[in-house]
Every structure is written in structure tokens, then in C-alpha cells.
Design a protein around this motif. Structure first.
Motif, PDB file in Angstrom:
ATOM      1  N   MET A  78       0.825  -1.200   0.000  1.00 12.28           N
ATOM      2  CA  MET A  78       0.000   0.000   0.000  1.00 12.28           C
ATOM      3  C   MET A  78       0.868   1.262   0.000  1.00 12.28           C
ATOM      4  SD  MET A  78      -3.101   0.920   0.026  1.00 12.28           S
ATOM      5  CE  MET A  78      -3.997   2.393   0.267  1.00 12.28           C
ATOM      6  N   VAL A  79       1.911   1.247   0.811  1.00 13.48           N
ATOM      7  CA  VAL A  79       2.794   2.413   0.878  1.00 13.48           C
ATOM      8  C   VAL A  79       3.556   2.572  -0.431  1.00 13.48           C
ATOM      9  CG1 VAL A  79       4.772   3.404   2.083  1.00 13.48           C
ATOM     10  CG2 VAL A  79       2.995   2.273   3.378  1.00 13.48           C
ATOM     11  N   ILE A  80       3.929   1.453  -1.045  1.00  8.96           N
ATOM     12  CA  ILE A  80       4.670   1.525  -2.302  1.00  8.96           C
ATOM     13  C   ILE A  80       3.785   2.091  -3.412  1.00  8.96           C
ATOM     14  CG2 ILE A  80       5.826   0.130  -4.058  1.00  8.96           C
ATOM     15  CD1 ILE A  80       6.875  -1.597  -1.782  1.00  8.96           C
ATOM     16  N   ALA A  81       2.513   1.718  -3.433  1.00  7.20           N
ATOM     17  CA  ALA A  81       1.593   2.282  -4.421  1.00  7.20           C
ATOM     18  C   ALA A  81       1.436   3.786  -4.199  1.00  7.20           C
ATOM     19  CB  ALA A  81       0.242   1.585  -4.336  1.00  7.20           C
ATOM     20  N   PHE A  82       1.372   4.197  -2.950  1.00  8.41           N
ATOM     21  CA  PHE A  82       1.283   5.625  -2.616  1.00  8.41           C
ATOM     22  C   PHE A  82       2.532   6.359  -3.090  1.00  8.41           C
ATOM     23  CE2 PHE A  82       1.751   9.062   0.621  1.00  8.41           C
ATOM     24  CZ  PHE A  82       0.665   9.818   0.217  1.00  8.41           C
ATOM     25  N   GLU A  83       3.699   5.739  -2.923  1.00  7.43           N
ATOM     26  CA  GLU A  83       4.946   6.356  -3.368  1.00  7.43           C
ATOM     27  C   GLU A  83       4.986   6.489  -4.885  1.00  7.43           C
ATOM     28  OE1 GLU A  83       8.139   4.107  -1.770  1.00  7.43           O
ATOM     29  OE2 GLU A  83       7.767   4.791   0.273  1.00  7.43           O
ATOM     30  N   ILE A  84       4.474   5.492  -5.598  1.00 15.11           N
ATOM     31  CA  ILE A  84       4.455   5.569  -7.056  1.00 15.11           C
ATOM     32  C   ILE A  84       3.560   6.716  -7.517  1.00 15.11           C
ATOM     33  CG2 ILE A  84       3.710   4.346  -9.137  1.00 15.11           C
ATOM     34  CD1 ILE A  84       4.695   1.770  -7.770  1.00 15.11           C
ATOM     35  N   VAL A  85       2.408   6.872  -6.870  1.00 12.19           N
ATOM     36  CA  VAL A  85       1.512   7.984  -7.209  1.00 12.19           C
ATOM     37  C   VAL A  85       2.201   9.319  -6.929  1.00 12.19           C
ATOM     38  CG1 VAL A  85      -0.644   9.132  -6.564  1.00 12.19           C
ATOM     39  CG2 VAL A  85      -0.601   6.662  -6.906  1.00 12.19           C
ATOM     40  N   LEU A  86       2.887   9.417  -5.818  1.00 18.07           N
ATOM     41  CA  LEU A  86       3.602  10.656  -5.496  1.00 18.07           C
ATOM     42  C   LEU A  86       4.713  10.945  -6.497  1.00 18.07           C
ATOM     43  CD1 LEU A  86       3.838  10.500  -1.620  1.00 18.07           C
ATOM     44  CD2 LEU A  86       2.496  12.086  -2.979  1.00 18.07           C
ATOM     45  N   LEU A  87       5.417   9.909  -6.935  1.00 17.31           N
ATOM     46  CA  LEU A  87       6.469  10.114  -7.932  1.00 17.31           C
ATOM     47  C   LEU A  87       5.897  10.602  -9.252  1.00 17.31           C
ATOM     48  CD1 LEU A  87       8.823   7.077  -7.280  1.00 17.31           C
ATOM     49  CD2 LEU A  87       9.336   9.495  -6.948  1.00 17.31           C
ATOM     50  N   VAL A  88       4.735  10.094  -9.642  1.00 14.99           N
ATOM     51  CA  VAL A  88       4.087  10.563 -10.868  1.00 14.99           C
ATOM     52  C   VAL A  88       3.679  12.021 -10.725  1.00 14.99           C
ATOM     53  CG1 VAL A  88       2.035  10.276 -12.315  1.00 14.99           C
ATOM     54  CG2 VAL A  88       3.341   8.281 -11.601  1.00 14.99           C
ATOM     55  N   ILE A  89       3.126  12.383  -9.572  1.00 14.84           N
ATOM     56  CA  ILE A  89       2.740  13.778  -9.329  1.00 14.84           C
ATOM     57  C   ILE A  89       3.974  14.680  -9.348  1.00 14.84           C
ATOM     58  CG2 ILE A  89       1.804  15.377  -7.610  1.00 14.84           C
ATOM     59  CD1 ILE A  89      -0.098  13.124  -6.767  1.00 14.84           C
ATOM     60  N   MET A  90       5.062  14.222  -8.738  1.00 13.47           N
ATOM     61  CA  MET A  90       6.287  15.016  -8.726  1.00 13.47           C
ATOM     62  C   MET A  90       6.835  15.211 -10.139  1.00 13.47           C
ATOM     63  SD  MET A  90       8.044  13.342  -5.347  1.00 13.47           S
ATOM     64  CE  MET A  90       9.678  13.772  -5.799  1.00 13.47           C
ATOM     65  N   LEU A  91       6.828  14.143 -10.944  1.00 13.00           N
ATOM     66  CA  LEU A  91       7.329  14.241 -12.312  1.00 13.00           C
ATOM     67  C   LEU A  91       6.464  15.176 -13.144  1.00 13.00           C
ATOM     68  CD1 LEU A  91       9.285  13.258 -14.508  1.00 13.00           C
ATOM     69  CD2 LEU A  91       7.680  11.413 -14.962  1.00 13.00           C
ATOM     70  N   PHE A  92       5.149  15.027 -13.033  1.00  9.54           N
ATOM     71  CA  PHE A  92       4.235  15.878 -13.793  1.00  9.54           C
ATOM     72  C   PHE A  92       4.403  17.344 -13.404  1.00  9.54           C
ATOM     73  CE2 PHE A  92       0.068  18.011 -14.056  1.00  9.54           C
ATOM     74  CZ  PHE A  92      -0.080  17.979 -15.432  1.00  9.54           C
ATOM     75  N   SER A  93       4.485  17.621 -12.110  1.00  6.04           N
ATOM     76  CA  SER A  93       4.603  19.014 -11.682  1.00  6.04           C
ATOM     77  C   SER A  93       5.963  19.602 -12.061  1.00  6.04           C
ATOM     78  CB  SER A  93       4.348  19.144 -10.180  1.00  6.04           C
ATOM     79  OG  SER A  93       5.264  18.364  -9.445  1.00  6.04           O
ATOM     80  N   ALA A  94       7.013  18.780 -12.053  1.00 10.01           N
ATOM     81  CA  ALA A  94       8.324  19.282 -12.474  1.00 10.01           C
ATOM     82  C   ALA A  94       8.320  19.646 -13.956  1.00 10.01           C
ATOM     83  CB  ALA A  94       9.396  18.243 -12.183  1.00 10.01           C
ATOM     84  N   VAL A  95       7.650  18.839 -14.776  1.00  8.08           N
ATOM     85  CA  VAL A  95       7.564  19.139 -16.206  1.00  8.08           C
ATOM     86  C   VAL A  95       6.746  20.400 -16.445  1.00  8.08           C
ATOM     87  CG1 VAL A  95       6.592  18.293 -18.381  1.00  8.08           C
ATOM     88  CG2 VAL A  95       7.939  16.765 -16.950  1.00  8.08           C
ATOM     89  N   VAL A  96       5.655  20.563 -15.698  1.00  9.76           N
ATOM     90  CA  VAL A  96       4.819  21.756 -15.864  1.00  9.76           C
ATOM     91  C   VAL A  96       5.575  23.005 -15.424  1.00  9.76           C
ATOM     92  CG1 VAL A  96       2.731  22.911 -15.049  1.00  9.76           C
ATOM     93  CG2 VAL A  96       2.639  20.513 -15.714  1.00  9.76           C
ATOM     94  N   VAL A  97       6.299  22.928 -14.316  1.00 15.14           N
ATOM     95  CA  VAL A  97       7.067  24.087 -13.849  1.00 15.14           C
ATOM     96  C   VAL A  97       8.140  24.459 -14.877  1.00 15.14           C
ATOM     97  CG1 VAL A  97       8.743  24.839 -12.113  1.00 15.14           C
ATOM     98  CG2 VAL A  97       6.618  23.791 -11.405  1.00 15.14           C
TER      99      VAL A  97
END
Length: 51
Positions: A1-20
Motif C-alpha cells: 500500500m505504501v509503495i503504491a502511494f509512493e508511485i503515485v507521489l512520484l508521478v505527481i512530482m514528475l508531472f509538476s516538475a515538467v509543468v514548472v
């Protein structure tokens, strides 16, 4: 469960870094996305500490 949460956070981090990186004209939108990036990074660090 924690690993799935981390994967979602990594996707959010990657998306926001590209947008910035691509958003140069609208500084308020860039600030919002940068805040999301910082919050997701903090949540990622906290979730790694839980492992």
C-alpha cells in the motif's frame, strides 16, 4: 500500500516538475504547481520513512 502511494507521489512530482519547467508566462500557475511539487516531495519523504 505504501509503495503504491509512493508511485503515485512520484508521478505527481514528475508531472509538476515538467509543468514548472514548461510554464514561463503564467507565474501564478507556476507557483501553484511548485507548491504541489514541494508538498508531494514532503509526502514522499514521509512515506519512505514509514517503510
Amino acid at each position: 500500500m505504501v509503495i503504491a502511494f509512493e508511485i503515485v507521489l512520484l508521478v505527481i512530482m514528475l508531472f509538476s516538475a515538467v509543468v514548472v519547467a514548461g510554464e514561463r508566462e503564467n507565474s501564478s500557475a507556476r507557483d501553484v504547481v511548485l507548491t504541489v511539487f514541494i508538498a508531494s516531495t514532503a509526502a514522499f519523504i514521509a512515506s519512505v520513512m514509514l517503510l
